[in-house]
Design a protein around this motif. Sequence first.
Motif, short mmCIF file in Angstrom:
data_model
loop_
_atom_site.label_atom_id
_atom_site.label_comp_id
_atom_site.label_asym_id
_atom_site.label_seq_id
_atom_site.Cartn_x
_atom_site.Cartn_y
_atom_site.Cartn_z
N ARG A 78 -16.48 14.94 -6.31
CA ARG A 78 -16.26 14.08 -5.15
C ARG A 78 -16.93 14.65 -3.90
O ARG A 78 -17.40 13.89 -3.04
N TYR A 79 -17.03 15.96 -3.79
CA TYR A 79 -17.57 16.57 -2.58
C TYR A 79 -18.90 17.31 -2.81
O TYR A 79 -19.32 18.10 -1.97
N GLY A 80 -19.55 17.03 -3.92
CA GLY A 80 -20.85 17.61 -4.18
C GLY A 80 -20.82 19.11 -4.33
O GLY A 80 -21.79 19.81 -3.98
N LEU A 81 -19.73 19.65 -4.85
CA LEU A 81 -19.56 21.09 -5.02
C LEU A 81 -19.59 21.45 -6.50
O LEU A 81 -19.61 20.57 -7.36
N ARG A 82 -19.58 22.73 -6.79
CA ARG A 82 -19.44 23.16 -8.18
C ARG A 82 -18.28 24.15 -8.29
O ARG A 82 -17.95 24.85 -7.32
N ALA A 83 -17.67 24.17 -9.45
CA ALA A 83 -16.54 25.07 -9.69
C ALA A 83 -17.09 26.42 -10.13
O ALA A 83 -17.58 26.56 -11.26
N LEU A 84 -17.03 27.39 -9.23
CA LEU A 84 -17.52 28.74 -9.54
C LEU A 84 -16.57 29.46 -10.48
O LEU A 84 -16.98 30.21 -11.37
N GLU A 85 -15.26 29.25 -10.29
CA GLU A 85 -14.22 29.80 -11.17
C GLU A 85 -13.19 28.70 -11.41
O GLU A 85 -12.93 27.88 -10.52
N SER A 142 0.84 -1.20 0.00
CA SER A 142 0.00 0.00 0.00
C SER A 142 0.87 1.24 0.00
O SER A 142 2.00 1.22 0.50
N TYR A 143 0.32 2.31 -0.58
CA TYR A 143 0.97 3.61 -0.55
C TYR A 143 0.08 4.57 0.24
O TYR A 143 -1.12 4.69 -0.02
N ALA A 144 0.67 5.24 1.20
CA ALA A 144 -0.01 6.33 1.91
C ALA A 144 0.16 7.61 1.09
O ALA A 144 1.15 7.78 0.38
N TYR A 145 -0.81 8.50 1.19
CA TYR A 145 -0.67 9.79 0.51
C TYR A 145 -1.45 10.84 1.27
O TYR A 145 -2.33 10.54 2.09
N LEU A 146 -1.09 12.11 1.01
CA LEU A 146 -1.79 13.22 1.64
C LEU A 146 -3.21 13.30 1.10
O LEU A 146 -3.42 13.59 -0.08
N GLY A 147 -4.17 13.00 1.97
CA GLY A 147 -5.56 12.98 1.56
C GLY A 147 -6.29 14.21 2.07
O GLY A 147 -5.66 15.20 2.47
N PRO A 148 -7.64 14.11 2.04
CA PRO A 148 -8.44 12.95 1.65
C PRO A 148 -8.48 12.76 0.14
O PRO A 148 -7.67 13.36 -0.57
N GLU A 149 -9.39 11.92 -0.34
CA GLU A 149 -9.50 11.70 -1.77
C GLU A 149 -9.78 13.02 -2.48
O GLU A 149 -10.48 13.89 -1.97
N GLY A 150 -9.17 13.14 -3.67
CA GLY A 150 -9.40 14.35 -4.46
C GLY A 150 -8.32 15.40 -4.35
O GLY A 150 -8.51 16.52 -4.82
N THR A 151 -7.17 15.06 -3.75
CA THR A 151 -6.06 16.01 -3.67
C THR A 151 -5.24 15.98 -4.96
O THR A 151 -5.27 15.01 -5.72
N PHE A 152 -4.47 17.05 -5.18
CA PHE A 152 -3.50 17.02 -6.26
C PHE A 152 -2.51 15.88 -6.03
O PHE A 152 -1.99 15.29 -6.98
N THR A 153 -2.22 15.59 -4.76
CA THR A 153 -1.29 14.50 -4.44
C THR A 153 -1.80 13.18 -5.00
O THR A 153 -1.04 12.40 -5.58
N GLU A 154 -3.09 12.91 -4.84
CA GLU A 154 -3.65 11.67 -5.37
C GLU A 154 -3.55 11.63 -6.89
O GLU A 154 -3.20 10.60 -7.48
N VAL A 155 -3.84 12.75 -7.54
CA VAL A 155 -3.76 12.80 -8.99
C VAL A 155 -2.33 12.51 -9.45
O VAL A 155 -2.10 11.72 -10.39
N ASN A 186 -5.92 20.65 0.11
CA ASN A 186 -6.95 21.34 -0.67
C ASN A 186 -8.24 20.53 -0.71
O ASN A 186 -9.33 21.09 -0.65
N ALA A 187 -8.12 19.21 -0.80
CA ALA A 187 -9.32 18.37 -0.80
C ALA A 187 -10.02 18.43 0.56
O ALA A 187 -11.25 18.37 0.63
N ASP A 188 -9.24 18.52 1.62
CA ASP A 188 -9.86 18.64 2.94
C ASP A 188 -10.61 19.96 3.05
O ASP A 188 -11.68 20.02 3.67
N ALA A 189 -10.08 21.00 2.43
CA ALA A 189 -10.80 22.27 2.39
C ALA A 189 -12.13 22.11 1.66
O ALA A 189 -13.16 22.64 2.09
N PHE A 220 -10.13 26.51 -2.50
CA PHE A 220 -9.28 26.38 -3.68
C PHE A 220 -8.80 24.93 -3.74
O PHE A 220 -8.16 24.44 -2.80
N ALA A 221 -9.12 24.26 -4.83
CA ALA A 221 -8.74 22.86 -4.99
C ALA A 221 -8.74 22.55 -6.48
O ALA A 221 -9.03 23.42 -7.32
N GLY A 222 -8.42 21.31 -6.81
CA GLY A 222 -8.51 20.90 -8.20
C GLY A 222 -9.96 20.82 -8.64
O GLY A 222 -10.84 20.42 -7.87
N GLU A 223 -10.21 21.18 -9.88
CA GLU A 223 -11.59 21.13 -10.39
C GLU A 223 -12.16 19.73 -10.27
O GLU A 223 -13.36 19.54 -10.05
#
Length: 310
Positions: free
Chosen positions: A157-164, A4-17, A133-136, A149-152
């Motif tokens: 993943r978090y039920g949000l929309r990209a305003l910009e 297994s690989y650990a990574y800075l989460g949660p899911e949806g971070t630039f780190t995961e990408v 950023n995903a935690d934000a 501010f996070a990746g589009e």
Amino acid sequence: MPASYAYLGPEGTFTEVALRTLPEAATRELIPYVSVQSALDAVRAGEAEAAFVPIENSVEGGITTTLDELVAGAPLMIYREVLLSITFALLVRPGTQLSDIKTVSAHPAAQPQVRNWLKNNLPDVHWESAASNADAARLVQEGQYDAAFAGEFAAARYGLRALETGIHDAENAQTRFVLVGRPARPAAPSGADKTSVVLWQRDDHPGGLRDLLGEFATRGINLMLLQSRPTGAGIGNYCFCIDAEGHITDRRVAEALMGLKRICREVRFLGSYPRADKEREDLLAPLPGTSDEEFMAASDWVARCQDGRF
């Protein structure tokens, strides 16, 4: 050792990408952790084979949280690096407009990359730092903040929309990520490698940093990162995190490390690994007198002199 690989989460971070760009990631369980420290500690504790974390961005330089974790604690070693181009999206709950935003959150490393955009578009907003950023984005979903501010890609993943979208103060901004494991034999040189070390001076004296850098300069070794970090032993006490061109098996790099080991109080080897930004054919030729062949020829000459064969 768990596969297994650990990574800075949660899911949806630039780190995961960035992690998912590694071919070997497809054969590992990818486990998100709440912080860089907890991801690296999972490796130290034997809970994960390796950890994947951000270490540098092209706007602010070294990411101090990661550097400090590699400087302190049980030794770890870098095995791979990945470069990822970064642009941010402003993620909000459905129905939120720009004029509704009073609080915004992201990882601290994101703030310098969107500072001017904030000044021009949300000058009165209150900034709150998050573990990633995903935690934000998760905190926005929960209603704690108005925007993140996070990746589009994190919006769905978090039920949000990209305003910009496409938000960045610096063109072609990149973040460097590293795969970190427990110490072992470095991979064979690729021909386009990087060596990372941490150096502690024996004492504070005029020209001390020059002496450290001279071990690289006299052997024609280019440096790509030089960052001082406080040791915690008082004001003015620093260690130096350095990335240098080359592999520990290169004669010029090995000799530089031997020289540093002689003059430093402590040297921590963080690994030799392939560079993500260069191929062998892209590298400049070694300066005259600094190639492996010239080091070996000089060593042979000394041996002949010692034998009386000069």
